[in-house]
Design a protein around this motif. Structure first.
Motif, PDB file in Angstrom:
ATOM      1  N   VAL A  94       0.837  -1.194   0.000  1.00  0.00           N
ATOM      2  CA  VAL A  94       0.000   0.000   0.000  1.00  0.00           C
ATOM      3  C   VAL A  94       0.879   1.254   0.000  1.00  0.00           C
ATOM      4  O   VAL A  94       0.620   2.216  -0.739  1.00  0.00           O
ATOM      5  N   ILE A  95       1.940   1.242   0.799  1.00  0.00           N
ATOM      6  CA  ILE A  95       2.863   2.382   0.851  1.00  0.00           C
ATOM      7  C   ILE A  95       3.525   2.585  -0.509  1.00  0.00           C
ATOM      8  O   ILE A  95       3.637   3.715  -0.995  1.00  0.00           O
ATOM      9  N   VAL A 148       2.374   1.714  -3.479  1.00  0.00           N
ATOM     10  CA  VAL A 148       1.368   2.216  -4.429  1.00  0.00           C
ATOM     11  C   VAL A 148       1.102   3.703  -4.177  1.00  0.00           C
ATOM     12  O   VAL A 148       0.990   4.495  -5.118  1.00  0.00           O
ATOM     13  N   LEU A 149       0.999   4.104  -2.920  1.00  0.00           N
ATOM     14  CA  LEU A 149       0.783   5.516  -2.597  1.00  0.00           C
ATOM     15  C   LEU A 149       1.953   6.378  -3.054  1.00  0.00           C
ATOM     16  O   LEU A 149       1.760   7.457  -3.630  1.00  0.00           O
ATOM     17  N   LEU A 150       3.183   5.925  -2.804  1.00  0.00           N
ATOM     18  CA  LEU A 150       4.351   6.688  -3.237  1.00  0.00           C
ATOM     19  C   LEU A 150       4.412   6.814  -4.752  1.00  0.00           C
ATOM     20  O   LEU A 150       4.729   7.882  -5.288  1.00  0.00           O
ATOM     21  N   GLY A 164       1.869   6.783  -6.776  1.00  0.00           N
ATOM     22  CA  GLY A 164       0.801   7.711  -7.145  1.00  0.00           C
ATOM     23  C   GLY A 164       1.202   9.149  -6.909  1.00  0.00           C
ATOM     24  O   GLY A 164       0.946  10.028  -7.741  1.00  0.00           O
ATOM     25  N   ILE A 165       1.840   9.416  -5.799  1.00  0.00           N
ATOM     26  CA  ILE A 165       2.287  10.777  -5.480  1.00  0.00           C
ATOM     27  C   ILE A 165       3.366  11.223  -6.460  1.00  0.00           C
ATOM     28  O   ILE A 165       3.367  12.366  -6.910  1.00  0.00           O
TER      29      ILE A 165
END
Length: 117
Positions: free
Chosen positions: A23-24, A26-28, A30-31
């Motif tokens: 999840v981390i 994927v978030l990074l 995306g950012i």
């Protein structure tokens, strides 16, 4: 390493990624994709602007060369502001020919300007 009842190998839980780690990641990603996307868009705009400017410059150069050729062949007196160019420009560009007669120090000359917009 242990074998399960169905015969598959079971590795220790210390190997691989956990759900939180995924999840981390994927978030990074995306950012980080937002500024990269903006750079791509800015690059595309700059490329398009550069192409349009190059195209206009090429048509202006061709128009000036035609004016010089006609002027040398038939005399520059034959070129007026309503001159019809043989080189046609695309519909998204407009060409303007401006001729200004000027005299300074007793010498009469014409200033010929071709603008493409």
């Amino acid at each position: 390493m242990r074998l399960l009842k169905n015969g598959f190998k079971y590795d220790s839980p210390e190997k691989g990624f956990t759900l939180i780690e995924m999840v981390i990641i994927v978030l990074l990603m995306g950012i980080m994709s937002v500024p990269i996307g903006r750079l791509v868009v800015m690059n595309m705009r700059a490329t398009t602007t550069s192409f349009v400017l190059s195209e206009a410059l090429n048509y202006a150069q061709g128009s000036i060369e035609e004016v010089i050729m006609v002027g040398r062949s038939f005399g520059y007196g034959s070129i007026t502001s309503g001159y019809n160019f043989s080189l046609q420009v695309p519909s998204h560009l407009t060409r303007t020919l401006t001729i200004v007669a000027d005299s300074s120090n007793g010498v009469v000359f014409k200033r010929i300007t071709v603008s493409i917009s």
